[in-house]
Scaffold this motif. Structure first.
Motif, mmCIF file in Angstrom:
data_model
loop_
_atom_site.group_PDB
_atom_site.id
_atom_site.type_symbol
_atom_site.label_atom_id
_atom_site.label_comp_id
_atom_site.label_asym_id
_atom_site.label_seq_id
_atom_site.Cartn_x
_atom_site.Cartn_y
_atom_site.Cartn_z
ATOM 1 N N ALA A 150 9.388 4.210 3.567
ATOM 2 C CA ALA A 150 10.370 4.018 2.490
ATOM 3 C C ALA A 150 11.301 5.221 2.412
ATOM 4 O O ALA A 150 12.528 5.082 2.296
ATOM 5 C CB ALA A 150 9.653 3.804 1.153
ATOM 6 N N HIS A 185 -1.462 3.610 4.248
ATOM 7 C CA HIS A 185 -0.862 3.814 2.921
ATOM 8 C C HIS A 185 0.206 4.924 2.997
ATOM 9 O O HIS A 185 1.314 4.784 2.480
ATOM 10 C CB HIS A 185 -1.924 4.238 1.909
ATOM 11 C CG HIS A 185 -2.975 3.223 1.582
ATOM 12 N ND1 HIS A 185 -3.871 2.736 2.493
ATOM 13 C CD2 HIS A 185 -3.274 2.606 0.412
ATOM 14 C CE1 HIS A 185 -4.689 1.880 1.903
ATOM 15 N NE2 HIS A 185 -4.347 1.771 0.647
ATOM 16 N N HIS A 186 -0.166 6.026 3.660
ATOM 17 C CA HIS A 186 0.769 7.151 3.817
ATOM 18 C C HIS A 186 2.025 6.707 4.576
ATOM 19 O O HIS A 186 3.157 6.998 4.168
ATOM 20 C CB HIS A 186 0.065 8.295 4.566
ATOM 21 C CG HIS A 186 0.966 9.363 5.080
ATOM 22 N ND1 HIS A 186 1.351 10.455 4.321
ATOM 23 C CD2 HIS A 186 1.585 9.509 6.290
ATOM 24 C CE1 HIS A 186 2.159 11.220 5.052
ATOM 25 N NE2 HIS A 186 2.314 10.679 6.236
ATOM 26 N N HIS A 212 -4.073 18.919 -4.061
ATOM 27 C CA HIS A 212 -3.310 17.765 -4.526
ATOM 28 C C HIS A 212 -4.262 16.774 -5.214
ATOM 29 O O HIS A 212 -5.453 16.743 -4.901
ATOM 30 C CB HIS A 212 -2.671 17.001 -3.358
ATOM 31 C CG HIS A 212 -1.549 17.708 -2.669
ATOM 32 N ND1 HIS A 212 -1.728 18.801 -1.870
ATOM 33 C CD2 HIS A 212 -0.215 17.435 -2.646
ATOM 34 C CE1 HIS A 212 -0.554 19.192 -1.386
ATOM 35 N NE2 HIS A 212 0.381 18.382 -1.839
ATOM 36 N N GLU A 225 -6.304 4.530 5.215
ATOM 37 C CA GLU A 225 -5.549 5.415 4.324
ATOM 38 C C GLU A 225 -4.256 5.902 4.981
ATOM 39 O O GLU A 225 -3.230 6.049 4.309
ATOM 40 C CB GLU A 225 -6.434 6.596 3.918
ATOM 41 C CG GLU A 225 -5.805 7.440 2.839
ATOM 42 C CD GLU A 225 -6.789 8.361 2.141
ATOM 43 O OE1 GLU A 225 -8.004 8.089 2.162
ATOM 44 O OE2 GLU A 225 -6.320 9.354 1.567
ATOM 45 N N THR A 241 9.350 -1.133 -1.262
ATOM 46 C CA THR A 241 10.212 0.053 -1.231
ATOM 47 C C THR A 241 10.368 0.628 -2.636
ATOM 48 O O THR A 241 10.335 1.840 -2.849
ATOM 49 C CB THR A 241 11.589 -0.303 -0.644
ATOM 50 O OG1 THR A 241 11.416 -1.081 0.536
ATOM 51 C CG2 THR A 241 12.381 0.957 -0.323
ATOM 52 N N ALA A 253 7.461 2.666 -3.804
ATOM 53 C CA ALA A 253 7.493 4.019 -3.231
ATOM 54 C C ALA A 253 8.387 4.925 -4.067
ATOM 55 O O ALA A 253 8.028 6.066 -4.386
ATOM 56 C CB ALA A 253 7.985 3.972 -1.785
ATOM 57 N N LEU A 268 0.842 -1.198 0.000
ATOM 58 C CA LEU A 268 0.000 0.000 0.000
ATOM 59 C C LEU A 268 0.876 1.246 0.000
ATOM 60 O O LEU A 268 1.891 1.274 0.699
ATOM 61 C CB LEU A 268 -0.876 0.024 1.259
ATOM 62 C CG LEU A 268 -1.709 -1.217 1.566
ATOM 63 C CD1 LEU A 268 -2.411 -1.056 2.904
ATOM 64 C CD2 LEU A 268 -2.713 -1.473 0.451
ATOM 65 N N HIS A 269 0.472 2.257 -0.755
ATOM 66 C CA HIS A 269 1.179 3.540 -0.721
ATOM 67 C C HIS A 269 0.202 4.682 -0.961
ATOM 68 O O HIS A 269 -0.895 4.472 -1.503
ATOM 69 C CB HIS A 269 2.285 3.599 -1.796
ATOM 70 C CG HIS A 269 3.478 2.746 -1.482
ATOM 71 N ND1 HIS A 269 4.291 2.988 -0.401
ATOM 72 C CD2 HIS A 269 3.993 1.646 -2.102
ATOM 73 C CE1 HIS A 269 5.261 2.069 -0.375
ATOM 74 N NE2 HIS A 269 5.103 1.241 -1.388
ATOM 75 N N ARG A 270 0.633 5.891 -0.576
ATOM 76 C CA ARG A 270 -0.145 7.115 -0.802
ATOM 77 C C ARG A 270 0.816 8.228 -1.162
ATOM 78 O O ARG A 270 1.764 8.497 -0.410
ATOM 79 C CB ARG A 270 -0.900 7.495 0.479
ATOM 80 C CG ARG A 270 -1.797 8.730 0.363
ATOM 81 C CD ARG A 270 -2.364 9.076 1.744
ATOM 82 N NE ARG A 270 -3.502 9.972 1.727
ATOM 83 C CZ ARG A 270 -3.453 11.296 1.765
ATOM 84 N NH1 ARG A 270 -2.291 11.916 1.782
ATOM 85 N NH2 ARG A 270 -4.564 12.016 1.788
ATOM 86 N N VAL A 271 0.587 8.867 -2.303
ATOM 87 C CA VAL A 271 1.324 10.089 -2.633
ATOM 88 C C VAL A 271 0.308 11.157 -3.017
ATOM 89 O O VAL A 271 -0.822 10.853 -3.435
ATOM 90 C CB VAL A 271 2.355 9.908 -3.778
ATOM 91 C CG1 VAL A 271 3.504 8.998 -3.346
ATOM 92 C CG2 VAL A 271 1.717 9.408 -5.055
ATOM 93 N N GLY A 272 0.705 12.413 -2.856
ATOM 94 C CA GLY A 272 -0.121 13.549 -3.246
ATOM 95 C C GLY A 272 0.630 14.366 -4.275
ATOM 96 O O GLY A 272 1.790 14.714 -4.059
ATOM 97 N N ASP A 314 3.042 13.963 0.307
ATOM 98 C CA ASP A 314 1.633 14.257 0.043
ATOM 99 C C ASP A 314 1.164 15.414 0.929
ATOM 100 O O ASP A 314 1.996 16.078 1.565
ATOM 101 C CB ASP A 314 0.759 13.002 0.216
ATOM 102 C CG ASP A 314 0.825 12.393 1.622
ATOM 103 O OD1 ASP A 314 1.176 13.116 2.586
ATOM 104 O OD2 ASP A 314 0.523 11.193 1.760
ATOM 105 N N SER A 353 3.325 3.805 4.918
ATOM 106 C CA SER A 353 4.138 2.871 4.132
ATOM 107 C C SER A 353 5.099 3.630 3.217
ATOM 108 O O SER A 353 6.306 3.335 3.168
ATOM 109 C CB SER A 353 3.222 1.957 3.310
ATOM 110 O OG SER A 353 3.979 1.123 2.471
ATOM 111 N N THR A 354 4.581 4.622 2.500
ATOM 112 C CA THR A 354 5.437 5.415 1.607
ATOM 113 C C THR A 354 6.450 6.208 2.416
ATOM 114 O O THR A 354 7.632 6.303 2.057
ATOM 115 C CB THR A 354 4.574 6.370 0.761
ATOM 116 O OG1 THR A 354 3.472 5.649 0.209
ATOM 117 C CG2 THR A 354 5.394 6.991 -0.366
ATOM 118 N N LEU A 369 -3.991 6.677 -4.209
ATOM 119 C CA LEU A 369 -3.913 5.504 -3.331
ATOM 120 C C LEU A 369 -3.525 4.320 -4.204
ATOM 121 O O LEU A 369 -4.217 3.984 -5.175
ATOM 122 C CB LEU A 369 -5.243 5.229 -2.640
ATOM 123 C CG LEU A 369 -5.658 6.229 -1.564
ATOM 124 C CD1 LEU A 369 -6.940 5.772 -0.893
ATOM 125 C CD2 LEU A 369 -4.556 6.412 -0.528
#
Lengths: 147, 147
Positions: B119, B112-113, A94, B109, A116, A119, A5-9, B144, B115-116, A98
């Motif tokens: 890294a 998820h954040h 942003h 959620e 990793t 990410a 799982l990852h989250r970026v904005g 994010d 996790s990134t 997800l």
């Protein structure tokens, strides 16, 4: 089954992020420069990381500009049959991404590496959409002895 | 229960990596500059990310230079009771770090954040040990709208 799982904005529009996740040119801008194939639903996209390996992804679902889902149809044994998905929405100027790589059978060491590495590539996606310049393979950030 | 998994390889000795994971000075070099407390087994280390938040970690296990395990005793509700572990071994002129943040109740959620973000901090650890310079909070890479 364990998931990555990852989250970026990303400071850009959902349309711009969706384009980078669904077009061959966009994908080549942040994941691997050697990307080709058919990006429409039912098509297969070939991602090549020569000489290290490859992934073939069947496009299962596309809902512009909110959702992309692939199934891995060829590549490393641990990846085959797993699914990679991206869900987008707007929040605080942003586009939130997800990310889920689901369906791993076991939390093997390769899964730790891939977590990793995803990410790193999602931050390459962020850079590509925000500035026009990503760091796709072979210019990606190296994280360990498996690269 | 879902876990956060990562793998990095650091071009240095297990002893050097273990020092960065077990001493207050080492931890301040890659995770957050405001780190204090008692890093011995049974002690509590305070990691501060003002004004954004904090984590208090009880040191459960230390096996130099191979293993570190913490339990989260205070911080965000989703983190309390979870465990953060690092396992080290030598391979191909690298010290391989297998990272696991285990015991999340749900794949929310925020997971998820995190996790990134883990890294990003593990790559800061790699940089800190290899070059002497990491990017601990507040100089960390922002991913994010939650930073």
């Amino acid at each position: 089954m364990p998931d990555i799982l990852h989250r970026v904005g990303i400071k850009s529009s959902p349309n711009a992020v969706y384009e980078a996740l669904s077009s061959i040119e966009g994908l080549a801008g942040w994941w691997t420069r050697t990307t080709r194939g058919d990006g429409s639903v039912g098509g297969v996209i070939q991602f090549r990381f020569e000489p290290r390996g490859f992934f073939d992804m069947k496009v299962l679902e596309l809902e512009p500009p909110r959702h992309v889902l692939w199934e891995v149809v060829d590549g490393p044994a641990e990846w085959i049959g797993t699914r990679v998905g991206f869900d987008l929405r707007e929040e605080d100027d942003h586009t939130i991404v997800l990310f889920r790589h689901q369906g791993w059978k076991e939390p093997v060491e390769f899964m730790h590496h891939c977590s990793t590495k995803w990410a790193v590539f999602l931050l390459s996606l962020k850079s590509y959409v925000e500035s026009g310049t990503g760091t796709p393979y072979p210019d990606d950030v190296k994280i360990d002895n498996w690269n």
